[in-house]
Design an enzyme around this catalytic site. Structure first.
Site, short mmCIF file in Angstrom:
data_model
loop_
_atom_site.label_atom_id
_atom_site.label_comp_id
_atom_site.label_asym_id
_atom_site.label_seq_id
_atom_site.Cartn_x
_atom_site.Cartn_y
_atom_site.Cartn_z
N LYS A 184 0.72 96.57 -36.25
CA LYS A 184 0.82 95.55 -37.30
C LYS A 184 1.29 94.20 -36.72
O LYS A 184 1.65 94.12 -35.55
CB LYS A 184 1.73 96.05 -38.43
C1 LIG Z 1 -0.67 100.74 -41.71
C2 LIG Z 1 -0.95 100.86 -43.16
C3 LIG Z 1 -0.13 101.59 -44.02
C4 LIG Z 1 0.95 102.50 -43.53
O1 LIG Z 1 1.91 101.87 -42.81
P1 LIG Z 1 3.03 102.81 -42.12
O2 LIG Z 1 4.12 101.85 -41.80
O3 LIG Z 1 2.38 103.39 -40.91
O4 LIG Z 1 3.43 103.82 -43.11
C5 LIG Z 1 -0.36 101.53 -45.37
N1 LIG Z 1 -1.38 100.82 -45.88
C6 LIG Z 1 -2.22 100.13 -45.08
C7 LIG Z 1 -3.32 99.34 -45.71
C8 LIG Z 1 -2.05 100.15 -43.70
O5 LIG Z 1 -2.92 99.50 -42.92
#
Ligand SMILES: *Cc1c(COP(=O)(O)O)cnc(C)c1O
Length: 393
Positions: A192
């Protein structure tokens, strides 16, 4: 299958979204490890405060993932069996799994053709008296049309819980995503825009977050830091069967450093996006991602779409050709209704959401990270243009 022999400029594979970790992060983690407090404690608290200040949010609750934030938000609202939650099929499975976790029914509706965000008009046709929550995802980092979504939600007294995994930092009509009173969940997963390896943050109204905080740590009325710190007490009450979703101070150490660098990360992401846009705009085989006038895009993803009929190869082959040129890519996302669990449980056919399906078949995400060098970006551009030139119809 034989792939075209490209003049291989890159000898090393370019990963799709490498994290940017510096000496500061390493030092801050080491500092935590040398301290007496490694799990939820002073650094987590500071991270919450600084994160909320950054986004002008009314409050913030640090958790061990965005998924945990979404689940906790639904549970805190008491969403459960008999309730409906409206969301998008074009998302990561976590957004929808959490609805199943609380026993509610996910109601999927199609996306808008330009942003690929949930279509407010489709949401309006899907609301029923059982609609408790509307759960939009800011796809790729482009904010959803929040005013339209909130209008629909108000009409049926539903709460809007935003999946902002991609939308850090982003603005809608001048306001930061996460600055409102409704629950918004962010992700610090390794790929992210900023990372704590694993981690998440829930923003929202202080009284809501207070209840969410209790649920996120076993449903206990007092967290460990307060129990084991000076002046703490061994007493606690369990108010609900809660979860184990707390963030550690090791993660928060990373988060504090990454948050300070976030503006610089974003500047670099925008430079990469501008370079891609300049290079690809004139290529009739490529459809570029949009940024509407009233938003500031977080540019988590650069989703390229192949123009139907313009090339002699499929999207899958296009990806293979880029891989052969040492360019990493991904696809966001395999639509929820095409996964066996959801397909079988709700009897979906692939064409149930035609806009989602048509775009899924022709999309790919190019490398996008603050870590990309100018040479990396030039290599991606050269590889993409090489493939479209060779396979143009
Ligand atoms: C990465 C992601 C998540 C989950 O994030 P985590 O921190 O890994 O739980 C949820 N929704 C979307 C759209 C994502 O890309």
């Amino acid at each position: 299958m034989s792939l075209t022999r490209a003049p291989l400029r890159r000898t090393e594979f370019l990963p799709f979204a490498p994290p940017v970790i510096g000496e500061e992060e390493i030092q801050e983690v080491v500092d935590t490890l040398r301290s007496d407090w490694i799990t939820t404690g002073p650094k987590t608290q500071r991270f919450e405060t600084e994160f909320a200040a950054y986004l002008e949010a009314p409050g913030a609750l640090a958790l061990n993932s965005c998924t945990a934030g979404l689940h906790t938000a639904l549970a805190t609202l008491g969403v459960g069996p008999g309730d409906e939650v409206i969301t998008t099929p074009l998302t990561f499975t976590a957004s929808v799994n959490v609805i199943e976790h609380v026993g509610a029914r996910p109601v999927l509706v199609d996306v808008e053709p330009d942003t690929l965000n949930i279509d407010p008009a489709a949401v309006l046709t899907a609301v029923t008296p059982r609609t408790r929550v509307i759960l939009p995802v800011h796809y790729g980092g482009h904010p959803v049309d929040l005013d339209a979504i909130h209008d629909v939600a108000r009409g049926v007294s539903a709460t809007v819980i935003e999946d902002a995994a991609h939308a850090l930092p982003a603005r809608y009509k001048g306001r930061w995503i996460g600055s409102g009173q409704n629950p918004v969940s962010f992700s610090f997963y390794a790929t992210k825009n900023m990372t704590t390896a694993e981690g998440g943050m829930l923003t929202g109204a202080p009284d809501f977050l207070e209840r969410a905080r209790v649920l996120s740590l076993h449903g206990m009325s007092r967290d460990a830091w307060k129990r084991y710190g000076k002046g703490g007490t061994w007493r606690y009450d369990v108010l609900a069967p809660g979860f184990k979703y707390n963030m550690t101070d090791i993660q928060a150490a990373l988060g504090l450093c990454q948050l300070r660098k976030l503006a610089a990360f974003q500047e670099r992401r925008r430079e990469v996006v501008r370079a891609y846009a300049d290079a690809f705009a004139a290529d009739e085989a490529l459809e570029l991602p949009v940024e509407r006038a009233d938003v500031e895009h977080a540019w988590h993803l650069y989703v390229l779409r192949l123009v139907p009929g313009a090339l002699r190869i499929t999207r899958d082959r296009f990806i293979d050709e880029l891989t052969a040129r040492n360019i990493g890519t991904s696809v966001h996302f395999i639509p929820i209704h095409m996964h066996p669990y959801y397909r079988n449980k709700y009897g979906y056919t692939p064409d149930r959401f035609p806009v989602t399906l048509a775009n899924f078949d022709r999309m790919l995400s190019l490398p996008l990270s603050a870590k990309l060098s100018d040479q990396d970006v030039a290599d991606v551009i050269e590889a993409v243009l090489d493939v479209t030139r060779i396979y143009r119809r």
